[in-house]
Scaffold this motif. Sequence first.
Motif, PDB file in Angstrom:
ATOM      1  N   ARG A   1       0.823  -1.204   0.000  1.00  0.00           N
ATOM      2  CA  ARG A   1       0.000   0.000   0.000  1.00  0.00           C
ATOM      3  C   ARG A   1       0.857   1.254   0.000  1.00  0.00           C
ATOM      4  O   ARG A   1       0.421   2.317  -0.398  1.00  0.00           O
ATOM      5  N   PHE A   2       2.083   1.115   0.509  1.00  0.00           N
ATOM      6  CA  PHE A   2       2.919   2.302   0.643  1.00  0.00           C
ATOM      7  C   PHE A   2       4.067   2.329  -0.358  1.00  0.00           C
ATOM      8  O   PHE A   2       4.269   3.320  -1.030  1.00  0.00           O
ATOM      9  N   HIS A   3       4.819   1.236  -0.429  1.00  0.00           N
ATOM     10  CA  HIS A   3       5.974   1.212  -1.338  1.00  0.00           C
ATOM     11  C   HIS A   3       6.064  -0.124  -2.058  1.00  0.00           C
ATOM     12  O   HIS A   3       5.526  -1.120  -1.595  1.00  0.00           O
ATOM     13  N   SER A   4       6.829  -0.128  -3.170  1.00  0.00           N
ATOM     14  CA  SER A   4       6.948  -1.382  -3.912  1.00  0.00           C
ATOM     15  C   SER A   4       8.350  -1.978  -3.844  1.00  0.00           C
ATOM     16  O   SER A   4       8.626  -3.003  -4.440  1.00  0.00           O
ATOM     17  N   LEU A   5       9.246  -1.309  -3.126  1.00  0.00           N
ATOM     18  CA  LEU A   5      10.611  -1.829  -2.999  1.00  0.00           C
ATOM     19  C   LEU A   5      10.888  -2.224  -1.545  1.00  0.00           C
ATOM     20  O   LEU A   5      10.622  -1.449  -0.629  1.00  0.00           O
ATOM     21  N   VAL A   6      11.399  -3.440  -1.362  1.00  0.00           N
ATOM     22  CA  VAL A   6      11.679  -3.927  -0.011  1.00  0.00           C
ATOM     23  C   VAL A   6      13.116  -4.437   0.076  1.00  0.00           C
ATOM     24  O   VAL A   6      13.517  -5.323  -0.683  1.00  0.00           O
ATOM     25  N   TYR A   7      13.897  -3.843   0.983  1.00  0.00           N
ATOM     26  CA  TYR A   7      15.233  -4.362   1.260  1.00  0.00           C
ATOM     27  C   TYR A   7      15.100  -5.460   2.301  1.00  0.00           C
ATOM     28  O   TYR A   7      14.459  -5.254   3.332  1.00  0.00           O
ATOM     29  N   LEU A   8      15.698  -6.605   2.018  1.00  0.00           N
ATOM     30  CA  LEU A   8      15.627  -7.706   2.968  1.00  0.00           C
ATOM     31  C   LEU A   8      16.890  -7.703   3.802  1.00  0.00           C
ATOM     32  O   LEU A   8      17.996  -7.729   3.267  1.00  0.00           O
ATOM     33  N   CYS A   9      16.703  -7.633   5.110  1.00  0.00           N
ATOM     34  CA  CYS A   9      17.844  -7.491   6.005  1.00  0.00           C
ATOM     35  C   CYS A   9      17.760  -8.575   7.078  1.00  0.00           C
ATOM     36  O   CYS A   9      17.476  -8.299   8.233  1.00  0.00           O
ATOM     37  N   PHE A  10      17.976  -9.825   6.655  1.00  0.00           N
ATOM     38  CA  PHE A  10      17.841 -10.961   7.560  1.00  0.00           C
ATOM     39  C   PHE A  10      19.203 -11.384   8.096  1.00  0.00           C
ATOM     40  O   PHE A  10      20.239 -11.048   7.522  1.00  0.00           O
ATOM     41  N   ASP A  11      19.179 -12.138   9.190  1.00  0.00           N
ATOM     42  CA  ASP A  11      20.429 -12.621   9.785  1.00  0.00           C
ATOM     43  C   ASP A  11      21.234 -13.420   8.764  1.00  0.00           C
ATOM     44  O   ASP A  11      20.669 -14.024   7.856  1.00  0.00           O
ATOM     45  N   SER A  12      22.562 -13.416   8.969  1.00  0.00           N
ATOM     46  CA  SER A  12      23.441 -14.080   7.997  1.00  0.00           C
ATOM     47  C   SER A  12      23.492 -15.592   8.173  1.00  0.00           C
ATOM     48  O   SER A  12      24.113 -16.282   7.378  1.00  0.00           O
ATOM     49  N   ASP A  13      22.864 -16.109   9.229  1.00  0.00           N
ATOM     50  CA  ASP A  13      22.963 -17.558   9.459  1.00  0.00           C
ATOM     51  C   ASP A  13      21.968 -18.338   8.591  1.00  0.00           C
ATOM     52  O   ASP A  13      21.201 -17.762   7.819  1.00  0.00           O
ATOM     53  N   GLY A  14      22.002 -19.658   8.739  1.00  0.00           N
ATOM     54  CA  GLY A  14      21.152 -20.523   7.920  1.00  0.00           C
ATOM     55  C   GLY A  14      19.675 -20.198   8.069  1.00  0.00           C
ATOM     56  O   GLY A  14      18.940 -20.115   7.078  1.00  0.00           O
ATOM     57  N   ALA A  15      19.239 -19.992   9.316  1.00  0.00           N
ATOM     58  CA  ALA A  15      17.823 -19.703   9.553  1.00  0.00           C
ATOM     59  C   ALA A  15      17.426 -18.397   8.873  1.00  0.00           C
ATOM     60  O   ALA A  15      16.355 -18.288   8.279  1.00  0.00           O
ATOM     61  N   GLY A  16      18.327 -17.407   8.941  1.00  0.00           N
ATOM     62  CA  GLY A  16      18.050 -16.118   8.325  1.00  0.00           C
ATOM     63  C   GLY A  16      17.920 -16.246   6.814  1.00  0.00           C
ATOM     64  O   GLY A  16      17.036 -15.652   6.203  1.00  0.00           O
ATOM     65  N   LYS A  17      18.808 -17.050   6.220  1.00  0.00           N
ATOM     66  CA  LYS A  17      18.756 -17.230   4.767  1.00  0.00           C
ATOM     67  C   LYS A  17      17.474 -17.921   4.339  1.00  0.00           C
ATOM     68  O   LYS A  17      16.874 -17.586   3.320  1.00  0.00           O
ATOM     69  N   LYS A  18      17.072 -18.886   5.144  1.00  0.00           N
ATOM     70  CA  LYS A  18      15.848 -19.614   4.831  1.00  0.00           C
ATOM     71  C   LYS A  18      14.650 -18.659   4.875  1.00  0.00           C
ATOM     72  O   LYS A  18      13.802 -18.651   3.981  1.00  0.00           O
ATOM     73  N   ALA A  19      14.613 -17.854   5.926  1.00  0.00           N
ATOM     74  CA  ALA A  19      13.514 -16.892   6.072  1.00  0.00           C
ATOM     75  C   ALA A  19      13.533 -15.903   4.912  1.00  0.00           C
ATOM     76  O   ALA A  19      12.491 -15.486   4.402  1.00  0.00           O
ATOM     77  N   CYS A  20      14.734 -15.538   4.487  1.00  0.00           N
ATOM     78  CA  CYS A  20      14.889 -14.585   3.393  1.00  0.00           C
ATOM     79  C   CYS A  20      14.328 -15.162   2.092  1.00  0.00           C
ATOM     80  O   CYS A  20      13.599 -14.489   1.364  1.00  0.00           O
ATOM     81  N   LYS A  21      14.652 -16.424   1.822  1.00  0.00           N
ATOM     82  CA  LYS A  21      14.140 -17.069   0.611  1.00  0.00           C
ATOM     83  C   LYS A  21      12.624 -17.071   0.598  1.00  0.00           C
ATOM     84  O   LYS A  21      11.982 -16.808  -0.411  1.00  0.00           O
ATOM     85  N   ARG A  22      12.066 -17.394   1.745  1.00  0.00           N
ATOM     86  CA  ARG A  22      10.611 -17.439   1.868  1.00  0.00           C
ATOM     87  C   ARG A  22      10.000 -16.065   1.580  1.00  0.00           C
ATOM     88  O   ARG A  22       9.035 -15.928   0.836  1.00  0.00           O
TER      89      ARG A  22
END
Length: 578
Positions: free
Chosen positions: A292-313
């Motif tokens: 509703r507000f913006h169309s660009l999202v920077y993903l800033c997740f933890d560098s570990d495995g769990a963070g990467k998994k969450a990022c992919k999702r």
Amino acid sequence: MYYGEDIVEEVRQKTDIVDLVGQYVKLKKKGSSYFGLCPFHGEKTASFSVSPGKQIFYCFGCGKAGDSIRFLMEYENLSFVEALEELAERANVTLPKEEKRDKGEEDLRYKILEINKQAALFYVKQLRSEKGKSGLAYCAKRKLSGESITHFGLGYAGKERDSLYQYCKSLGFKDQVLQESGLFSFKEAGVYDKFFNRLMFPIMDLHNRVIGFGGRVMGDGEPKYLNSPETKLFDKSRNLFALNFSRKSRSDFFILCEGYMDVISLHQWGFPEAVAALGTAFTEQQADLMKRFHSLVYLCFDSDGAGKKACKRAISILREKNLEGKVINLLPYKDPDEFLKAEGKEAFEKRMEEAKNAFLWEVEEKKNEFVLHDPAGMQKYMESIAELLRTVFSDPVERENYLKAVAREQMLKAENLQHLVDQREEKIQLSFGFKKATDGKEKKREEKWNSPLEEEFLSVLMQRNEFLPIARKYVEEEDFQGDFAKEVYGKLLSGTDAKLILDSYRNEEEKYQKLAKLYHGDLYHMDLERDEEKKLLSDYIRQLKLQKIEAKIREVTDAEGLSLCFKERDKWEHFVFG
Ligand SMILES: [Zn+2]
């Protein structure tokens, strides 16, 4: 509803839906309607329409429809009364006070809000008191500034097990509503505060109202983070932490991170665009909210495995919603907080500039799944990229651009990659026997209601009420097969205005949307000469009648009955009114 129909109507009349929607959606005039990109579903071509004449909106893509009040309810996630109050304020209509929120659901929401507000104030006070020492010490250790603590309304839940409960009781709240607030555990042995010995993060909605809490345990207790359960007010999948602040930033993007502390740290370092999911995985509804507000999202997740998994999702959800994603690399640090403390603001800005296109990031990550120095592993790696290219991009130009970029980055031959994509594409087409639609995502939803004939006829009658007398003369309610169509036709016959009929289904979403479509749908064939109109109307009436007779013929078993049906059929087969 707790406001009278008159006052609701007044608010509606004094609100221009084009003005209202125009504040949120870029609209362009086309014919008698305005069109824009639908804020309720992901799309690239404008199928969201607003009709100034009828004062309703309708999306030809997802079917969402309604008047100005409904729009605000959907868009801002408000209840009917809340939306009405906001519109009344905009339109300078004074709502009668005594009618306000006197019972039921609305009242419960209001009371839970009040409890949350009191709880937030209570926690804030505790943090500043002797009892809150450990909480403040933790804030100091994490280097949170006093400003941040105040800005985010951080508080502390003490070690006693029922201090908030006692406090709320002293304010006169009843057990029944306290139970609904989700802040207490009601057990046989007594009532306990859900949160104790925790640093408290109030979670606010878009209007800065506290709708729930997150709490971080002080010391080594479990779980480390605890959130309010879902309540009448608090739907975790539909809210984002700090969105109430970040939506007001001057930037045209968000920074999505994992936790409350990440968000607060980013804001403190001068990145007010940061938001976080609420102790759950990122959801589609949250993506809708951001969109509703913006169309660009920077993903800033933890560098570990769990963070990467969450990022992919998160990437796949952003893609589904047509939001652009860019991944910030925080290495060698674990999270944004660590990064900022070690490297500072400018270094983080640099990482944002270098943030990787979400698709290219995914391809890069895929490398880790294969043994690339082995030819078989390399083959599988390339095949997986080809599959990704094929499924993610349906637009051939976009796909080619990405294919080239991937080839360049991964030092692969573009032709080879293209070959693999083509191979896959052919296989799919063979197995289905047809070419898939160019953009499956935007395929219009199949509407199954009554027969299209009945829908069309009703649509004509709703929009051209000068045809009603003719319809009345020949067509009865019983001539319609669908129950809902019967109902609507009955209302039309009784002389109810089409707009009022639509309004009467305001609380039945599915019916409302169907009807809005009929009321608002294009009558492309309605620019007709007089005798053409006559023919069209005759066609509708004849077909309706014949449809009913055919159904009867299938049921009748005796010869006499059948011959009656046949006579009837002959009569209608050549019907022209007038
Ligand atoms: Zn839509």
